[in-house]
Write an enzyme that holds these catalytic residues in place. Structure first.
Site, PDB file in Angstrom:
ATOM      1  N   HIS A 156       0.835  -1.216   0.000  1.00 51.62           N
ATOM      2  CA  HIS A 156       0.000   0.000   0.000  1.00 51.62           C
ATOM      3  C   HIS A 156       0.867   1.263   0.000  1.00 51.62           C
ATOM      4  CE1 HIS A 156      -3.239  -2.775   1.247  1.00 51.62           C
ATOM      5  NE2 HIS A 156      -2.320  -3.254   2.067  1.00 51.62           N
ATOM      6  N   SER A 277      14.060  21.734 -16.172  1.00 48.90           N
ATOM      7  CA  SER A 277      12.831  22.490 -16.419  1.00 48.90           C
ATOM      8  C   SER A 277      13.213  23.814 -17.065  1.00 48.90           C
ATOM      9  CB  SER A 277      12.125  22.726 -15.084  1.00 48.90           C
ATOM     10  OG  SER A 277      11.329  23.889 -15.153  1.00 48.90           O
ATOM     11  N   LYS A 283      15.199  21.903 -10.886  1.00 52.65           N
ATOM     12  CA  LYS A 283      14.596  20.646 -11.308  1.00 52.65           C
ATOM     13  C   LYS A 283      15.528  19.705 -12.062  1.00 52.65           C
ATOM     14  CE  LYS A 283      10.736  19.498 -10.912  1.00 52.65           C
ATOM     15  NZ  LYS A 283       9.493  19.977 -11.490  1.00 52.65           N
ATOM     16  N   GLU A 290       9.010   8.569 -17.168  1.00 53.55           N
ATOM     17  CA  GLU A 290       7.627   9.041 -17.359  1.00 53.55           C
ATOM     18  C   GLU A 290       7.145   8.708 -18.768  1.00 53.55           C
ATOM     19  OE1 GLU A 290       7.112  13.164 -15.960  1.00 53.55           O
ATOM     20  OE2 GLU A 290       8.830  12.762 -14.676  1.00 53.55           O
TER      21      GLU A 290
END
Ligand code: ARG
Length: 460
Positions: A156, A277, A283, A290
């Site tokens: 979980h 970024s 970043k 992704e």
């Protein structure tokens, strides 16, 4: 390009319809398979005396010339052709004249295309299998460096019990080994030779299908001509094997994305495999993973496309089936691209062992072991579970952990606790103690790695 089937038509086909109908823009990738298939067919026609031997030899030579010219770039595809099969036959006829016109004897584009896709996908399946094998080897190498690297195991997404980074990586190796099994299995059914099925009802010429099958390296010819031209199960099976493989890669990607976050910080990707970024200077983003997670959707979509495309088709060939190629080619290309980017990304990433260990030291990951300690001293498990639960609640209340409680505090909960509880709940004891087959203890994981490597050595 002039139509081969022009005979019964009084008018030229509409230009838009021509484009609509044409598949050369995507089936041109199968040119090598188409030519090799035609070479085997022409050789067989010559040997069987269906066409004169000299003409069969001329055809074979002509086809080899076309193959060479396509390889070298001397010859370009004609994008107005209907498909790769028509293009190559027309080019052959332009080069040879009459002999070229004999190539299509005892053959239809329906069995020709069925042959070409099988040949093309056989090669692609081998390439994907080799990449998954390399991925597993990379993971085994990485795992063998981290059999003692303790990290939290989760259920979980809550810290549950301690494992090692090696154990976690080897779980993915198991998934990818099953993927290899699925690819190998798909390959077996793909490796059956459909040429000779004709348009649907085979042919009246005395062809030798076993010879063609052997020349092209297939196991055997297909058994039923209707099925030979209308079966696309092998595309569906490959799309399904790829979708499952990509689902595994996507789960792995999801974990890498989490591990790269400041909240976890278990790994750091190499600069060469991350992106920045345009606005936020701090970043460093895990874009590769992704994209893999995102592209997995396409491969699942391609499987649905193929199943939906086939489900209503009467026997035998229907033009709907031309839609098979873009879907399965996309799955194949996506899988190859994703795995070949993922491997060097794994090889170059930095594993932040200390952060993994720190995360494992918090979150009461050893609570099960604390309960088991009481059980080993004679207490029934349910009572031990309850007492440990009480201790965890007490720790949360006092802002402590099981490691930082004093022996007096333990003994208030149960007199069975003594000094050795601290060793019993130490992370290393918790991991080393799980030394059953399949468990995370370093010795067991080393054995897992050895067995996985043995299996990988068997993959051809
Ligand atoms: N381009 C076609 C395909 O990909 C080849 C087979 C065409 N057969 C036909 N009868 N129109 O399926």
């Amino acid at each position: 390009m002039a139509k081969m089937w022009a005979g019964r038509f009084k008018k030229e086909v509409d230009e838009k319809v021509n484009d609509f109908n044409s598949s050369i823009s995507f089936d041109c990738v199968m040119y090598e398979q188409d030519i090799k298939g035609s070479i085997a067919h022409a050789t067989m026609l010559g040997k069987q005396g269906i066409i004169p031997l000299e003409e069969s030899e001329l055809i074979v030579e002509g086809l080899m010339g076309i193959l060479e010219d396509l390889h070298s770039g001397k010859l370009d595809f004609d994008m107005t052709a209907e498909d790769i099969h028509m293009f190559i036959e027309a080019e052959l006829t332009a080069r040879l004249g009459a002999a070229g016109k004999r190539l299509h004897t005892a053959r239809s584009r329906n069995d020709q295309v069925a042959l070409d896709i099988r040949m093309y996908l056989k090669d692609q399946t081998k390439e994907i299998t080799a990449l998954v094998k390399e991925l597993c080897e990379t993971l085994c190498d990485l795992a063998s460096e981290h059999t003692e690297t303790v990290m939290p195991g989760y259920t979980h997404l809550q810290r549950a019990q301690p494992v090692t980074f090696a154990h976690h990586l080897m779980a993915y190796v198991q998934m990818f080994l099953r993927d290899i099994g699925r690819l190998e299995d798909t390959y077996k059914r793909m490796n059956i030779m459909p040429l000779g099925s004709g348009a649907l009802a085979s042919t009246t010429y005395p062809i030798d299908r076993v010879m063609v099958s052997e020349l092209l390296g297939f196991t055997e010819p297909t058994q039923n001509s209707l099925d030979g031209v209308s079966d696309r199960d092998f595309c569906i099976e490959l799309a399904s094997a790829i979708a499952t493989l990509m689902m595994h890669l996507s789960r792995f990607s999801e974990e890498i994305i989490l591990w790269c976050s400041w909240e976890f910080k278990f790994i750091e990707l190499d600069d060469a495999y991350s992106t920045g970024s345009s606005i936020m200077p701090q970043k460093k983003n895990p874009d590769i993973t992704e994209l893999i997670r995102g592209k997995t959707g396409r491969t699942i979509g391609n499987l649905t496309t193929l199943l939906t495309m086939m489900k209503g088709l009467p026997l035998a060939y229907n033009k709907d089936m031309q839609e098979d190629k873009e879907a399965i080619f996309d799955s194949v290309n996506t899988a190859k691209l994703c795995i070949s980017t993922f491997i060097p990304m794994l090889r170059t990433m930095r594993v932040l062992k200390d952060n993994m260990r720190k995360a494992a030291a918090k979150g009461f990951i050893n609570a099960t072991d604390c309960a088991d300690y009481l059980v080993k001293k004679g207490m029934p498990f349910r009572d031990a579970y309850k007492i440990t639960g009480g201790l965890v609640a007490y720790c949360i209340d006092q802002d402590k952990t099981l490691e930082t409680l004093s022996l007096e505090e333990y003994q208030k909960a149960s007199e069975l606790f003594s000094e050795d509880v601290f060793t019993a709940i130490s992370l290393d004891t918790c991991v080393k103690g799980r030394n059953v087959l399949g468990g995370p203890a370093p010795q067991m994981v080393k054995e897992q790695i050895t067995i996985a490597r043995e299996w990988l050595d068997e993959v051809k």
